[in-house]
Design a protein around this motif. Sequence first.
Motif, mmCIF file in Angstrom:
data_model
loop_
_atom_site.group_PDB
_atom_site.id
_atom_site.type_symbol
_atom_site.label_atom_id
_atom_site.label_comp_id
_atom_site.label_asym_id
_atom_site.label_seq_id
_atom_site.Cartn_x
_atom_site.Cartn_y
_atom_site.Cartn_z
ATOM 1 N N GLY A 1 0.776 -1.232 0.000
ATOM 2 C CA GLY A 1 0.000 0.000 0.000
ATOM 3 C C GLY A 1 0.808 1.283 0.000
ATOM 4 N N VAL A 2 2.064 1.207 -0.421
ATOM 5 C CA VAL A 2 2.902 2.408 -0.491
ATOM 6 C C VAL A 2 3.526 2.498 -1.875
ATOM 7 C CG1 VAL A 2 3.434 2.389 1.971
ATOM 8 C CG2 VAL A 2 4.974 1.249 0.383
ATOM 9 N N LEU A 3 4.023 3.680 -2.197
ATOM 10 C CA LEU A 3 4.737 3.876 -3.458
ATOM 11 C C LEU A 3 6.190 3.474 -3.230
ATOM 12 C CD1 LEU A 3 4.809 4.813 -6.365
ATOM 13 C CD2 LEU A 3 5.164 7.130 -5.550
ATOM 14 N N ALA A 4 6.500 2.242 -3.541
ATOM 15 C CA ALA A 4 7.843 1.708 -3.334
ATOM 16 C C ALA A 4 8.786 2.215 -4.426
ATOM 17 C CB ALA A 4 7.798 0.178 -3.348
ATOM 18 N N PRO A 5 10.070 2.391 -4.093
ATOM 19 C CA PRO A 5 11.037 2.865 -5.094
ATOM 20 C C PRO A 5 11.073 1.991 -6.352
ATOM 21 C CG PRO A 5 12.002 2.987 -2.915
ATOM 22 C CD PRO A 5 10.687 2.276 -2.761
ATOM 23 N N ALA A 6 10.999 0.686 -6.204
ATOM 24 C CA ALA A 6 11.021 -0.193 -7.380
ATOM 25 C C ALA A 6 9.780 0.020 -8.239
ATOM 26 C CB ALA A 6 11.114 -1.656 -6.948
ATOM 27 N N HIS A 7 8.647 0.256 -7.601
ATOM 28 C CA HIS A 7 7.414 0.497 -8.349
ATOM 29 C C HIS A 7 7.485 1.857 -9.050
ATOM 30 C CE1 HIS A 7 3.328 -0.087 -9.580
ATOM 31 N NE2 HIS A 7 2.933 1.026 -8.980
ATOM 32 N N LEU A 8 8.056 2.845 -8.393
ATOM 33 C CA LEU A 8 8.233 4.156 -9.017
ATOM 34 C C LEU A 8 9.118 4.034 -10.255
ATOM 35 C CD1 LEU A 8 7.808 7.188 -9.080
ATOM 36 C CD2 LEU A 8 9.692 7.415 -7.460
ATOM 37 N N ASP A 9 10.179 3.248 -10.174
ATOM 38 C CA ASP A 9 11.036 3.019 -11.341
ATOM 39 C C ASP A 9 10.244 2.355 -12.466
ATOM 40 O OD1 ASP A 9 13.184 4.144 -10.045
ATOM 41 O OD2 ASP A 9 14.067 2.217 -9.453
ATOM 42 N N HIS A 10 9.374 1.410 -12.102
ATOM 43 C CA HIS A 10 8.511 0.740 -13.082
ATOM 44 C C HIS A 10 7.607 1.759 -13.780
ATOM 45 C CE1 HIS A 10 5.672 -2.180 -14.728
ATOM 46 N NE2 HIS A 10 4.699 -1.545 -14.095
ATOM 47 N N LEU A 11 6.977 2.648 -12.997
ATOM 48 C CA LEU A 11 6.095 3.675 -13.567
ATOM 49 C C LEU A 11 6.875 4.625 -14.473
ATOM 50 C CD1 LEU A 11 3.831 4.607 -10.520
ATOM 51 C CD2 LEU A 11 3.225 3.217 -12.505
ATOM 52 N N ARG A 12 8.061 5.013 -14.042
ATOM 53 C CA ARG A 12 8.884 5.918 -14.864
ATOM 54 C C ARG A 12 9.279 5.266 -16.180
ATOM 55 N NH1 ARG A 12 12.301 8.387 -9.893
ATOM 56 N NH2 ARG A 12 11.033 10.247 -9.595
ATOM 57 N N GLY A 13 9.562 3.976 -16.149
ATOM 58 C CA GLY A 13 9.902 3.260 -17.383
ATOM 59 C C GLY A 13 8.745 3.257 -18.371
ATOM 60 N N ILE A 14 7.542 3.006 -17.880
ATOM 61 C CA ILE A 14 6.369 3.035 -18.757
ATOM 62 C C ILE A 14 6.123 4.461 -19.246
ATOM 63 C CG2 ILE A 14 3.883 2.624 -18.915
ATOM 64 C CD1 ILE A 14 4.258 0.469 -16.747
ATOM 65 N N ALA A 15 6.312 5.433 -18.368
ATOM 66 C CA ALA A 15 6.091 6.840 -18.737
ATOM 67 C C ALA A 15 7.009 7.264 -19.878
ATOM 68 C CB ALA A 15 6.282 7.743 -17.525
ATOM 69 N N ARG A 16 8.247 6.789 -19.865
ATOM 70 C CA ARG A 16 9.196 7.139 -20.931
ATOM 71 C C ARG A 16 8.739 6.625 -22.287
ATOM 72 N NH1 ARG A 16 12.968 6.383 -16.804
ATOM 73 N NH2 ARG A 16 13.256 4.189 -17.264
ATOM 74 N N ARG A 17 8.020 5.522 -22.300
ATOM 75 C CA ARG A 17 7.552 4.918 -23.555
ATOM 76 C C ARG A 17 6.148 5.376 -23.937
ATOM 77 N NH1 ARG A 17 9.530 0.693 -20.471
ATOM 78 N NH2 ARG A 17 7.440 -0.187 -20.195
ATOM 79 N N SER A 18 5.569 6.265 -23.144
ATOM 80 C CA SER A 18 4.191 6.707 -23.372
ATOM 81 C C SER A 18 4.162 8.108 -23.965
ATOM 82 C CB SER A 18 3.414 6.702 -22.060
ATOM 83 O OG SER A 18 3.383 5.405 -21.508
ATOM 84 N N ASP A 19 3.104 8.384 -24.710
ATOM 85 C CA ASP A 19 2.917 9.730 -25.251
ATOM 86 C C ASP A 19 2.386 10.682 -24.200
ATOM 87 O OD1 ASP A 19 3.630 9.315 -28.070
ATOM 88 O OD2 ASP A 19 1.964 7.892 -28.006
ATOM 89 N N ALA A 20 1.658 10.159 -23.222
ATOM 90 C CA ALA A 20 1.130 10.991 -22.149
ATOM 91 C C ALA A 20 0.945 10.161 -20.889
ATOM 92 C CB ALA A 20 -0.202 11.619 -22.548
ATOM 93 N N VAL A 21 1.199 10.808 -19.759
ATOM 94 C CA VAL A 21 0.954 10.214 -18.447
ATOM 95 C C VAL A 21 -0.233 10.953 -17.864
ATOM 96 C CG1 VAL A 21 1.874 9.819 -16.131
ATOM 97 C CG2 VAL A 21 3.385 9.658 -18.127
ATOM 98 N N VAL A 22 -1.225 10.201 -17.381
ATOM 99 C CA VAL A 22 -2.445 10.796 -16.848
ATOM 100 C C VAL A 22 -2.596 10.380 -15.393
ATOM 101 C CG1 VAL A 22 -4.943 11.003 -17.099
ATOM 102 C CG2 VAL A 22 -3.513 10.655 -19.128
#
Length: 117
Positions: free
Chosen positions: A50-71
């Motif tokens: 139930g927390v924003l873990a550093p590994a999960h944040l890295d996962h989100l950033r990786g997807i964000a880099r490949r996305s046209d927009a983050v919502v």
Amino acid sequence: MKHLLLIGEHDKGLGVPFHPSTVSGRRLREMTAALGVAVTFENMVTPEDGVLAPAHLDHLRGIARRSDAVVLLGAFVQRALRPLFPEAVSLPHPGARRPVDLKRLRDGLRLLAGAQP
């Protein structure tokens, strides 16, 4: 084809972000299905702790880099992630009760997809 990363808060223990059995999941999936874009649904927090873990944040950033927009969907997610994703678009949560918020969400997604609102 455009790609949108849609981030919510948590998956309510169902194991899938914006699960189709929830109101917000049905609404969001219905809205995005008509857009003709690739969509990745993610959560801000992991179901395990139930927390924003550093590994999960890295996962989100990786997807964000490949996305046209983050919502960022919903006020809670927007407050928590705005400093980490300053380029992200803030839209109302699909579980919103006010029709005006659902219209803003639908119109915002259409604009990001390149369609007319």
